[in-house]
Design a protein around this motif. Structure first.
Motif, PDB file in Angstrom:
ATOM      1  N   UNK A   1       0.528  -1.335  -0.162  1.00  0.00           N
ATOM      2  CA  UNK A   1      -0.094  -0.089  -0.072  1.00  0.00           C
ATOM      3  C   UNK A   1       0.754   1.452  -0.073  1.00  0.00           C
ATOM      4  N   UNK A   2       1.888   1.210   0.770  1.00  0.00           N
ATOM      5  CA  UNK A   2       2.972   2.676   1.081  1.00  0.00           C
ATOM      6  C   UNK A   2       3.397   2.763  -0.326  1.00  0.00           C
TER       7      UNK A   2
ATOM      8  N   UNK B   1      -3.870   6.573  -4.326  1.00  0.00           N
ATOM      9  CA  UNK B   1      -4.411   5.481  -4.383  1.00  0.00           C
ATOM     10  C   UNK B   1      -4.440   4.671  -3.013  1.00  0.00           C
ATOM     11  N   UNK B   2      -3.530   5.838  -2.297  1.00  0.00           N
ATOM     12  CA  UNK B   2      -3.594   4.958  -1.483  1.00  0.00           C
ATOM     13  C   UNK B   2      -5.119   4.933  -0.532  1.00  0.00           C
ATOM     14  N   UNK B   3      -6.047   5.586   0.106  1.00  0.00           N
ATOM     15  CA  UNK B   3      -6.518   5.246   0.582  1.00  0.00           C
ATOM     16  C   UNK B   3      -7.954   4.571  -0.269  1.00  0.00           C
ATOM     17  N   UNK B   4      -7.783   4.249  -1.153  1.00  0.00           N
ATOM     18  CA  UNK B   4      -9.027   3.371  -2.017  1.00  0.00           C
ATOM     19  C   UNK B   4      -8.492   2.204  -2.273  1.00  0.00           C
ATOM     20  N   UNK B   5      -7.518   1.915  -1.882  1.00  0.00           N
ATOM     21  CA  UNK B   5      -6.778   1.049  -2.294  1.00  0.00           C
ATOM     22  C   UNK B   5      -7.186   0.232  -0.563  1.00  0.00           C
TER      23      UNK B   5
ATOM     24  N   UNK C   1      -0.489   8.322   4.340  1.00  0.00           N
ATOM     25  CA  UNK C   1       1.020   8.944   4.758  1.00  0.00           C
ATOM     26  C   UNK C   1       0.867  10.769   4.157  1.00  0.00           C
ATOM     27  N   UNK C   2       1.707  11.552   4.760  1.00  0.00           N
ATOM     28  CA  UNK C   2       1.746  12.975   4.687  1.00  0.00           C
ATOM     29  C   UNK C   2       2.642  12.817   3.053  1.00  0.00           C
ATOM     30  N   UNK C   3       2.439  13.757   2.692  1.00  0.00           N
ATOM     31  CA  UNK C   3       2.749  14.410   1.224  1.00  0.00           C
ATOM     32  C   UNK C   3       4.556  14.417   1.765  1.00  0.00           C
ATOM     33  N   UNK C   4       4.982  14.445   2.616  1.00  0.00           N
ATOM     34  CA  UNK C   4       6.575  14.908   3.200  1.00  0.00           C
ATOM     35  C   UNK C   4       6.594  13.180   3.073  1.00  0.00           C
ATOM     36  N   UNK C   5       5.810  12.607   3.769  1.00  0.00           N
ATOM     37  CA  UNK C   5       6.426  11.203   4.404  1.00  0.00           C
ATOM     38  C   UNK C   5       6.321   9.936   2.845  1.00  0.00           C
TER      39      UNK C   5
END
Length: 171
Positions: A10-11, A17-21, A45-49
C-alpha cells in the motif's frame, strides 16, 4: 499475506491511490476476518512522508548514502573527533540537499508537485535519519506516515511516525 507485506504494498502506491486501495483491501480481508481492521487502520502518509517512502523504493542508493553518512556522523560524535565531525557535518548538509532534490525530481516524475515547504520536511526527515539511528530505521522501512525531525538530543517518538511499529528494521 501478513500485515507488514500488505502495508509495504500500500505504501508503495501513488499517494492518491492509497486510501481507495487500503479500503478495498480491508473489504477483501473482511471475509477472513483476520487483518481487515488492522489494514483499515493504516494511516495515509503525509505528502512529505510519501516523498521519502517513494525515494526509498525508487533510489535505494541515495537512501543508502544518507544512512552511511549518518552512521559515520554518529560514530564521529561518539569518538568526539572534531575535525571529522566538521567534515561530516558539511557533507551531511550537501548530501541531504542533493537527495532532497532527487526526491523532488522522482515525485515530479510521478506527477506529484513538491512545494518548498514539503521539500523542507523531506530534508528534515533525511537529516533526522542521519542524526538518529532509530529514525534511520524508520526511513529505511519505507512505511513513514509523517515527516521526522530530530535534534540529536532527545529521543524521537516514532510510534505514530511509521505505519507499523514492527516496521522498524524492515527494509
Amino acid at each position: 499475506d501478513d500485515l507488514l507485506g500488505i502495508a509495504d504494498d500500500l505504501y508503495a502506491l501513488a499517494l492518491a491511490g492509497f486510501t481507495p486501495a487500503r479500503d478495498a483491501r480491508a473489504k477483501e480481508l473482511k471475509a477472513t476476518g483476520d487483518l481487515a481492521a488492522s489494514v483499515k487502520a493504516l494511516k495515509k502518509p503525509s505528502l512529505a512522508a510519501w516523498v521519502v517512502n517513494h525515494l526509498v523504493r525508487r533510489d535505494t542508493d541515495q537512501v543508502d548514502n544518507i544512512l552511511t553518512v549518518g552512521a559515520a556522523l554518529r560514530e564521529a560524535q561518539e569518538s568526539m573527533s572534531g575535525e571529522q565531525l566538521r567534515t561530516l557535518t558539511r557533507q551531511r548538509r550537501q548530501v541531504t540537499a542533493a537527495v532532497t532534490q532527487r526526491a523532488r525530481l522522482l515525485a515530479g516524475e510521478s506527477g506529484v508537485k513538491v512545494t518548498q515547504a514539503v521539500a523542507d520536511q523531506v530534508e528534515a526527515t533525511l537529516t533526522a535519519a542521519m542524526i538518529d539511528a532509530r529514525c534511520a530505521e524508520a526511513v529505511r522501512s519505507g512505511l513513514l506516515v509523517t515527516a521526522l525531525a530530530a535534534t540529536g538530543v532527545d529521543e524521537v517518538d516514532l510510534t505514530r511516525a511509521v505505519a507499523l511499529p514492527e516496521a522498524l528494521g524492515f527494509s
